[in-house]
Design a protein around this motif. Structure first.
Motif, mmCIF file in Angstrom:
data_model
loop_
_atom_site.group_PDB
_atom_site.id
_atom_site.type_symbol
_atom_site.label_atom_id
_atom_site.label_comp_id
_atom_site.label_asym_id
_atom_site.label_seq_id
_atom_site.Cartn_x
_atom_site.Cartn_y
_atom_site.Cartn_z
ATOM 1 N N VAL A 23 25.430 -36.894 -16.691
ATOM 2 C CA VAL A 23 24.746 -37.947 -15.938
ATOM 3 C C VAL A 23 23.577 -37.436 -15.089
ATOM 4 C CG1 VAL A 23 25.054 -39.694 -14.119
ATOM 5 C CG2 VAL A 23 26.681 -39.564 -16.026
ATOM 6 N N PRO A 24 23.694 -36.263 -14.425
ATOM 7 C CA PRO A 24 22.545 -35.809 -13.618
ATOM 8 C C PRO A 24 21.264 -35.594 -14.430
ATOM 9 C CG PRO A 24 24.521 -34.565 -13.055
ATOM 10 C CD PRO A 24 24.849 -35.385 -14.272
ATOM 11 N N TYR A 25 21.373 -35.478 -15.733
ATOM 12 C CA TYR A 25 20.208 -35.196 -16.581
ATOM 13 C C TYR A 25 19.796 -36.412 -17.409
ATOM 14 C CZ TYR A 25 21.903 -30.823 -14.950
ATOM 15 O OH TYR A 25 22.357 -29.836 -14.116
ATOM 16 N N THR A 26 20.307 -37.589 -17.005
ATOM 17 C CA THR A 26 19.952 -38.816 -17.712
ATOM 18 C C THR A 26 19.306 -39.798 -16.753
ATOM 19 O OG1 THR A 26 22.122 -39.807 -17.313
ATOM 20 C CG2 THR A 26 21.854 -38.587 -19.359
ATOM 21 N N ASP A 27 18.537 -40.710 -17.309
ATOM 22 C CA ASP A 27 17.915 -41.783 -16.539
ATOM 23 C C ASP A 27 18.549 -43.087 -17.006
ATOM 24 O OD1 ASP A 27 16.346 -43.702 -15.329
ATOM 25 O OD2 ASP A 27 14.440 -42.719 -15.786
ATOM 26 N N MET A 28 19.724 -43.403 -16.425
ATOM 27 C CA MET A 28 20.459 -44.593 -16.860
ATOM 28 C C MET A 28 19.711 -45.879 -16.549
ATOM 29 S SD MET A 28 23.035 -44.110 -18.700
ATOM 30 C CE MET A 28 23.365 -45.846 -18.776
ATOM 31 N N PHE A 67 26.698 -50.540 -17.788
ATOM 32 C CA PHE A 67 26.243 -49.938 -19.041
ATOM 33 C C PHE A 67 26.566 -48.448 -19.054
ATOM 34 C CE2 PHE A 67 22.436 -49.108 -22.056
ATOM 35 C CZ PHE A 67 23.226 -49.332 -23.169
ATOM 36 N N LYS A 68 26.398 -47.791 -17.912
ATOM 37 C CA LYS A 68 26.744 -46.372 -17.810
ATOM 38 C C LYS A 68 28.231 -46.180 -18.120
ATOM 39 C CE LYS A 68 27.420 -43.729 -13.955
ATOM 40 N NZ LYS A 68 27.093 -43.168 -12.657
ATOM 41 N N SER A 69 29.083 -47.019 -17.528
ATOM 42 C CA SER A 69 30.526 -46.921 -17.791
ATOM 43 C C SER A 69 30.827 -47.133 -19.267
ATOM 44 C CB SER A 69 31.300 -47.961 -16.967
ATOM 45 O OG SER A 69 31.200 -47.676 -15.605
ATOM 46 N N LEU A 103 28.845 -46.617 -21.866
ATOM 47 C CA LEU A 103 28.391 -45.469 -22.660
ATOM 48 C C LEU A 103 29.314 -44.272 -22.477
ATOM 49 C CD1 LEU A 103 24.523 -45.710 -22.217
ATOM 50 C CD2 LEU A 103 25.903 -46.395 -24.179
ATOM 51 N N ILE A 104 29.755 -44.024 -21.249
ATOM 52 C CA ILE A 104 30.665 -42.905 -21.005
ATOM 53 C C ILE A 104 31.945 -43.101 -21.807
ATOM 54 C CG2 ILE A 104 32.169 -41.835 -19.276
ATOM 55 C CD1 ILE A 104 29.863 -42.227 -17.246
ATOM 56 N N ARG A 105 32.500 -44.313 -21.746
ATOM 57 C CA ARG A 105 33.755 -44.575 -22.470
ATOM 58 C C ARG A 105 33.547 -44.552 -23.985
ATOM 59 N NH1 ARG A 105 37.762 -45.329 -19.281
ATOM 60 N NH2 ARG A 105 37.488 -46.061 -17.163
ATOM 61 N N THR A 106 32.409 -45.079 -24.425
ATOM 62 C CA THR A 106 32.127 -45.107 -25.864
ATOM 63 C C THR A 106 32.044 -43.688 -26.435
ATOM 64 O OG1 THR A 106 30.937 -47.192 -25.639
ATOM 65 C CG2 THR A 106 30.489 -45.905 -27.608
ATOM 66 N N TYR A 107 31.394 -42.802 -25.686
ATOM 67 C CA TYR A 107 31.192 -41.451 -26.207
ATOM 68 C C TYR A 107 32.280 -40.463 -25.801
ATOM 69 C CZ TYR A 107 26.932 -43.259 -28.003
ATOM 70 O OH TYR A 107 26.046 -44.018 -28.712
ATOM 71 N N SER A 108 33.214 -40.892 -24.958
ATOM 72 C CA SER A 108 34.282 -39.976 -24.548
ATOM 73 C C SER A 108 35.160 -39.603 -25.736
ATOM 74 C CB SER A 108 35.117 -40.578 -23.419
ATOM 75 O OG SER A 108 35.743 -41.765 -23.849
ATOM 76 N N GLY A 109 35.355 -40.552 -26.643
ATOM 77 C CA GLY A 109 36.141 -40.255 -27.843
ATOM 78 C C GLY A 109 35.494 -39.170 -28.673
ATOM 79 N N LEU A 135 29.964 -56.943 -20.191
ATOM 80 C CA LEU A 135 30.077 -55.496 -20.024
ATOM 81 C C LEU A 135 31.324 -55.133 -19.213
ATOM 82 C CD1 LEU A 135 26.330 -54.592 -19.348
ATOM 83 C CD2 LEU A 135 27.657 -54.012 -21.393
ATOM 84 N N GLN A 136 31.609 -55.914 -18.176
ATOM 85 C CA GLN A 136 32.802 -55.660 -17.362
ATOM 86 C C GLN A 136 34.069 -55.806 -18.210
ATOM 87 O OE1 GLN A 136 32.026 -58.536 -14.255
ATOM 88 N NE2 GLN A 136 31.147 -56.987 -12.886
ATOM 89 N N GLU A 137 34.117 -56.870 -19.026
ATOM 90 C CA GLU A 137 35.292 -57.098 -19.891
ATOM 91 C C GLU A 137 35.445 -55.974 -20.909
ATOM 92 O OE1 GLU A 137 37.802 -59.345 -19.748
ATOM 93 O OE2 GLU A 137 36.858 -59.790 -17.825
ATOM 94 N N ARG A 138 34.324 -55.577 -21.491
ATOM 95 C CA ARG A 138 34.352 -54.500 -22.490
ATOM 96 C C ARG A 138 34.857 -53.201 -21.853
ATOM 97 N NH1 ARG A 138 35.781 -52.990 -26.569
ATOM 98 N NH2 ARG A 138 34.641 -51.697 -27.998
ATOM 99 N N ASN A 139 34.404 -52.911 -20.650
ATOM 100 C CA ASN A 139 34.855 -51.703 -19.950
ATOM 101 C C ASN A 139 36.347 -51.773 -19.636
ATOM 102 O OD1 ASN A 139 32.481 -50.157 -19.958
ATOM 103 N ND2 ASN A 139 31.664 -51.288 -18.217
ATOM 104 N N LYS A 140 36.841 -52.968 -19.265
ATOM 105 C CA LYS A 140 38.282 -53.127 -19.009
ATOM 106 C C LYS A 140 39.078 -52.874 -20.292
ATOM 107 C CE LYS A 140 37.977 -56.434 -15.265
ATOM 108 N NZ LYS A 140 37.827 -57.866 -15.030
ATOM 109 N N GLN A 141 38.584 -53.421 -21.405
ATOM 110 C CA GLN A 141 39.261 -53.208 -22.698
ATOM 111 C C GLN A 141 39.305 -51.726 -23.041
ATOM 112 O OE1 GLN A 141 36.942 -55.509 -25.443
ATOM 113 N NE2 GLN A 141 37.792 -57.466 -24.806
ATOM 114 N N LEU A 142 38.183 -51.060 -22.888
ATOM 115 C CA LEU A 142 38.116 -49.628 -23.223
ATOM 116 C C LEU A 142 38.994 -48.807 -22.280
ATOM 117 C CD1 LEU A 142 34.320 -49.300 -24.034
ATOM 118 C CD2 LEU A 142 36.189 -49.020 -25.642
#
Length: 195
Positions: free
Chosen positions: A53-58, A85-87, A89-95, A181-188
């Motif tokens: 995250v410190p090297y990204t421009d969310m 959106f940051k949350s 992306l983090i959850r999407t790519y954590s897998g 986005l909030q619902e999607r993050n809760k699901q993930l």
């Protein structure tokens, strides 16, 4: 300690040097942490927050994914959108991060002029199966180079989300997109990792 030293030197790094340093650091962290390899989401999120995250421009990433709708959002909505959106992306790519085992990354030569403000750093992930192209769009900011978009196997992240965001906004407005986005993050968050 390594993270703070990296943060201090990132301002001087070239865009390809930054990607090389961050990718190598993240891969070493994943490969040395059995919890991340098991898919421990809080541990993966922590790794992403500290080392990526410190090297990204969310904000820029979110703005580009929103397209012309970004200007229609209030400052509060923009802040919420960036956070959600940051949350996502983090959850999407954590897998994907938890799957890093024997992969190596090949860094392509950077084709850019010294005064370029935006560049693409090209890499290829080698490991199981076919090589996977993974490119990064970076911009030069007052705080050094920042990643704002990624291309995975020919698809730019921002473009992949732009249509989805536009559809949500046309049906339910900006607030509807935030709720989506909030619902999607809760699901993930409720989904258990699979190995």
């Amino acid at each position: 300690m390594v993270g703070s030293a990296l943060a201090q030197t990132s301002d001087q790094l070239s865009p390809d040097g930054l990607i090389k340093t961050v990718v190598s650091d993240v891969m070493a962290s994943v490969k040395s942490d059995p919890e991340i390899q098991k898919g421990n989401i809080p541990r993966i999120v922590d790794l992403v927050e500290k080392k990526i995250v410190p090297y990204t421009d969310m904000r820029r990433t979110t703005e580009m994914a929103m397209g012309p709708n970004w200007k229609k959002a209030s400052p509060e909505q923009q802040t919420q959108l960036v956070s959600e959106f940051k949350s996502l992306l983090i959850r999407t790519y954590s897998g994907a991060l938890s799957q890093l085992r024997d992969q190596t990354v090949q860094f392509k030569a950077l084709r850019a002029a010294p005064d370029d403000k935006e560049v693409v750093v090209k890499t290829v992930v080698l490991g199981r199966g076919d090589p996977v192209p993974l490119d990064y769009r970076l911009e030069k900011t007052a705080n050094g180079w920042k990643v704002y978009d990624m291309n995975i196997m020919g698809v730019w992240l921002v473009e992949a989300y732009r249509n989805q965001f536009a559809n949500q906004i046309s049906q339910n407005g900006i607030e509807g997109l935030i709720k989506f986005l909030q619902e999607r993050n809760k699901q993930l968050a409720a989904t258990k990792p699979t190995n």
